[in-house]
Structure formats: C-alpha cells, structure tokens
Design an enzyme around this catalytic site. Structure first.
Site, PDB file in Angstrom:
ATOM      1  N   ASP A   1     -12.305 -20.494 -38.921  1.00  0.00           N
ATOM      2  CA  ASP A   1     -11.497 -19.319 -38.627  1.00  0.00           C
ATOM      3  C   ASP A   1     -10.873 -18.890 -39.962  1.00  0.00           C
ATOM      4  O   ASP A   1     -10.859 -19.680 -40.923  1.00  0.00           O
ATOM      5  CB  ASP A   1     -10.407 -19.691 -37.612  1.00  0.00           C
ATOM      6  CG  ASP A   1      -9.424 -18.547 -37.376  1.00  0.00           C
ATOM      7  OD1 ASP A   1      -9.872 -17.387 -37.288  1.00  0.00           O
ATOM      8  OD2 ASP A   1      -8.206 -18.817 -37.268  1.00  0.00           O
TER       9      ASP A   1
ATOM     10  N   ASP B   1      -7.619 -16.392 -40.652  1.00  0.00           N
ATOM     11  CA  ASP B   1      -6.165 -16.316 -40.804  1.00  0.00           C
ATOM     12  C   ASP B   1      -5.511 -17.589 -40.280  1.00  0.00           C
ATOM     13  O   ASP B   1      -5.786 -18.023 -39.167  1.00  0.00           O
ATOM     14  CB  ASP B   1      -5.616 -15.078 -40.069  1.00  0.00           C
ATOM     15  CG  ASP B   1      -4.265 -14.664 -40.617  1.00  0.00           C
ATOM     16  OD1 ASP B   1      -4.059 -14.749 -41.841  1.00  0.00           O
ATOM     17  OD2 ASP B   1      -3.400 -14.255 -39.821  1.00  0.00           O
TER      18      ASP B   1
ATOM     19  N   ASP C   1      -6.934 -22.857 -36.475  1.00  0.00           N
ATOM     20  CA  ASP C   1      -5.488 -23.131 -36.360  1.00  0.00           C
ATOM     21  C   ASP C   1      -4.959 -22.825 -34.964  1.00  0.00           C
ATOM     22  O   ASP C   1      -3.784 -23.030 -34.708  1.00  0.00           O
ATOM     23  CB  ASP C   1      -4.703 -22.297 -37.391  1.00  0.00           C
ATOM     24  CG  ASP C   1      -4.678 -20.824 -37.026  1.00  0.00           C
ATOM     25  OD1 ASP C   1      -5.764 -20.267 -36.726  1.00  0.00           O
ATOM     26  OD2 ASP C   1      -3.586 -20.229 -37.010  1.00  0.00           O
TER      27      ASP C   1
END
Lengths: 307, 307
Positions: free
Chosen positions: B27, B29, B246
């Site tokens: 991923d 961001d 995250d």
C-alpha cells in the site's frame, strides 16, 4: 389481508375504531396530499374529525417547511389547521436542540434549508448560515478550513446545496470532542409522481455519519421524539391515539414504537404486499411495521363522519 | 503480540518470510509515504527487494492519481518503479469497466476527478465530464434534470465537487433498469498528519447507495479485483506473495481475502491494539483483519536486504 393482523377499515369496525380514539395523527405527503395535489376528500376528513371533537395533528419528516408554511399550504387546500397542530422536522429539530441539547442562545453548523434556519431562529438558536458553500480556487487545505469556535452541534436536514465542502466542514466540527450531532430524518428518497424520486435527507446524513464514524440523533419518524413532544404539549393518551400514514418504515413504525393504533393508507409509498412481507418475515423488528388497519385512501373514513 | 497469531518480523523470521515470497505488494499512504513525506528507508527497501529478485507492486485505494502520476511521485522520492507496477483505483476502475462491464466505447456518468477521467480515456471509455455540477436558479425540477441517454454506468470515486446535483443525477441514472453501478473504494476518511482527516470516497458512495437503494461493485481493497487483475497480468503465485499495509480493514483484509501472507506496518492508520481487538473478538470476519506479521516501519525489512 385475510387471516392477517391488518384489517381493512370500514363499516362497523371503522365506527368502533374512530370511537376508540380522541386524537388522530396524519402524515402529510402521500396521505393528505401528493406534492401539490390534495388527496380527494382529505379536507372533509380533517374538518369533520375536528367537528366530531377529535384532536388532529400533522407529523411530517419533510424539513423544508416551517409550521407557518405548512398551515398556509393546508389553508389553501381547505383544511382548518393551526400552526401548533403541525409537527414537521424543521420545527421539531429546533425544539430538540433547544430543549434536549440545551442550545438556546448557542450556535450550530447547519446543513439545511431556509425553513430550518427560520425555525432555529424562532427557538433562539444561532446557525452558521444556509445556502451554497463551495470551493474557491484549486488548492484547498480541507483539514484546516476555517471553523466557527462557537459551534456546539452539527445539524443535518434536507439541503439542495449539499457539497463536499459542507460534508468536510461537518466532519471537522465533529472531530472536536464536544460537538453534538443531530439529523432531521433518515428518509432515503423523496418519492414523486410516476415512480420518480429524488435523494432524501437520509443520503446526506449517511454521508456525514460515514465521515464522522458516529450516528446522529434524529428527531423525525420513526424516532419517538416527534410524538413525545406533541404528547407532552397536548396531553395525548397514547391508547386513544391513531397514527395514519403511507410509509411502513416511518409512519407505522413510529406508531408501533409509541404504542399507538396504526392505519396505513394506500395513496402513497407502501403497499399491502409490503405489509404482508413484513408480517410473514417472522422478524420482530419487521412485525412493528405491520399496521393494525388499512384503507385505500383516507376518504374511506368519511362514511363514519357524516353529519 | 505475545501468544498471538501476529508476530513481530525481525531476525531469522524476517529472512525466512522474505525467502518464502517472490512478490511483495505495498500500500502507499502510511506505508511508503505519509502525504508528501517519504517514510525513512522506504526507497532502499523497494529498490533492494527488486535487486534481490522480488517483484514489487503498489496497490492503493486513492483514486486521485493515474499510474503515470504515481510513477512520477515515486521517481521523485527515489523509488525505481514502472507505471505497470502501480495499481491505483483510478486505473483499476477503468479496467473493471472495460473488462468486466464491457463498456469500451460506451459512456459512464462520473462522480470523480481528473485522474479518473484520464484513466477512463486511456481505457477507451467515455464519460460525462468531471468538475462542478451546480444549481442554476431557484426552482429546479430535480427528478427531470437532463440525462445523457448513452450512459451505461454510474461511477463513484473521490470528488471534491460532490454536490446534491451529482447525487441526484446519479440516482436518476440508477433508477433506469440497465445502469451499472461501480465505486472505487469505501474508505470513510483520508487520514492526515496530526490526527486530522477529510471525508473519503466511502461517504460519497454511501450517499449514492442510500439514494439508489442498491450496493455498488467496488474495485478497491478489500475487494479482490485489484489483486486478481495484477495476478492475472503478472502470473503471481498467491502462496508466495506478501501484502504490506497500514490498514487492517483494507490492506490486511485484502491479503486474507486473497490467501496472501500479510504484514502490518505501524506507520499509518491501524495500531497493534486494533489488531489485538480483532483477534480477541472471536468473530470470523474480524479474524481476517489480523495480520500474520507486523513491523514498526518497513525500514525494519532492511537488515535482511543488505548487500
């Protein structure tokens, strides 16, 4: 519906039911009118119920009219109605903010319309202004848009100027610890003639709730607040009260939630098949949406109201 | 987490895990950058994984950049990345509409942004135009706004010009029998530094879904589409693939849904306490959001990647 809990109201049963109540609550759209068209016979029904000594009130989730606007619309259509007999969500939201949230003299962030602004003003509640709130320029620092430090609640009703900026501003207020969150109602659509519809307040409220990751308190049907305000103010005996509406998920559910008798009229959104599906579901929550009685139109009440 | 399914990745275990995979999905961001700030060590990790013969891909729900824009941003930050290695929702949505919905040469109604418009154009799909769609005048016949008869699908992504008019137009298209409904992703917020956040695409999609009374197909995580497109194109062995993210509800859930190994990095949204709460919930759906491994930062992978 044969063998059903829900009976068609007519003949002797109609007389018995009307004799057993002294207060009748009517939803408006789909019940006494459709848009700007009065339902045939509705004015006679309302006026004769009053002549027969019944108290009549109007409970509507539409937040785009003040009590005064509703009374004027009804007068034009031939109903004898006082403003105090009308409980719309613009008015109810204002008294909720005043009486429950204790916000008299305080300020709210309003996603709403001119009628809501007027009812808030009448209740002594300030608001940040309604109308467009648009993007100026290309680079916006969304998380740091200017906020009013005096805002104590975010209030969401019908708003044709709803925008990403308004959604964002609502989120920024709600991220604060001490901001209350109130919605007028959760109707997903405003139904119109010919199977047409436009997005209802429920869509806007859902967007703000998703961003805020919290649920708003709502004042409209099926929440009990609207009925309880009315009952408190006018001393209504709920066992002698009939709720008349065209929607099972708002009107009839409100009636069930408040222990009222319930009457579905088939001039609006819900059908008898919808009621049957709820009844057969075996689900306790859905059973609450099965009305006690139904009529094709409220004009069917007239035979029991002739002089 | 002691006694937990989720182990901290380091030492011998780190070497074993990296040896057991030949593809790593990141991923963006909260994982390789936060906004415009690269996560310290991230470029080294990506570049060395590639030098070690691993294939590396980027899977992001953010719909505001094209593949080209992502590759340019990454190049500036020191990552060696080709556009073909980036799977964002603007691109994935376009190929979903092309390959699954068979809409090449056809037109869609777009609630979106310039990057989505570009990826649609690259996939040979027409759209009705992005940017503001506002109210002109006071009296609008919402249910009868002009519609484009060629529109075959409503597509919802991030749109800072989202408005009641766009919501209404989406509903009017979706009321038609033959209109498909596709969303980029359901993220409720875009998290920013310092606990700040702005409303995510999930809010806009929820508003349209509420109005339309139907669910959209989404292409973003945790939907499998993004991984399956990538796997099909590059022949990925899912048993030898690691998903690094995250967010438990998008990244880790995608990994679980697709049978990948999963690694949570603590530089973004989700915490170890969030993972523990899912693990202890006893709920099968929530168990899928418990990662196999965690690290404080992806820089913790470096010791196993030194030359």
């Amino acid at each position: 519906m044969s063998g059903s809990k829900c009976s068609k109201l007519g003949g002797i049963l109609l007389k018995q039911v009307l004799d057993s109540v002294d207060t009748v609550l009517f939803d408006c759209d789909g019940v006494i009118w459709r848009g700007d068209q009065v339902i045939s016979g509705a004015a006679d029904v309302i006026n004769r119920l009053k002549e027969a000594g019944k108290r009549v009130f109007f409970v509507t989730n539409n937040s785009t009219k003040t009590r005064t606007m509703y009374a004027e619309k009804m007068a034009k259509m031939g109903f004898k109605v006082a403003e105090e007999e009308v409980f719309g969500t613009a008015y109810c939201c204002a008294i909720y903010l005043k009486n429950v949230c204790q916000l008299q003299g305080k300020k709210v962030y309003l996603i709403g319309n001119p009628a809501m602004a007027q009812e808030l003003a009448a209740a002594g509640i300030q608001q940040t202004g309604e109308g467009p709130d648009l993007i100026c320029g290309q680079q916006i620092d969304w998380a740091n848009v200017p906020l009013d430090p005096d805002v104590k609640a975010v209030v969401v009703g019908f708003d044709q100027h709803f925008s990403y900026m308004k959604l964002n501003r609502a989120l920024q207020y709600l991220i604060r610890q001490d901001c209350m969150f109130v919605g007028t109602n959760r109707d997903s659509r405003l139904p119109l003639e010919g199977g047409k519809a436009v997005p209802g307040t429920g869509c806007l409220l859902q967007a703000v709730e998703t961003a805020a990751q919290q649920k708003a308190q709502t004042v409209g049907k099926p929440s009990k607040f609207m009925f309880e305000s009315l009952a408190l103010q006018f001393g209504v005996d709920r066992e002698r009260c009939l709720m008349v509406g065209d929607r099972l998920d708002t009107d009839i559910l409100l009636g069930s939630n408040c222990g009222l008798k319930t009457l579905l009229t088939l001039t609006g959104v819900s059908t008898l098949a919808d009621a049957e599906a709820h009844e057969k579901s075996g689900c306790t929550e859905r059973q609450k949406m099965v009305p006690d009685y139904y009529v094709d139109s409220i004009a069917d009440l007239l035979p029991a109201l002739q002089a």
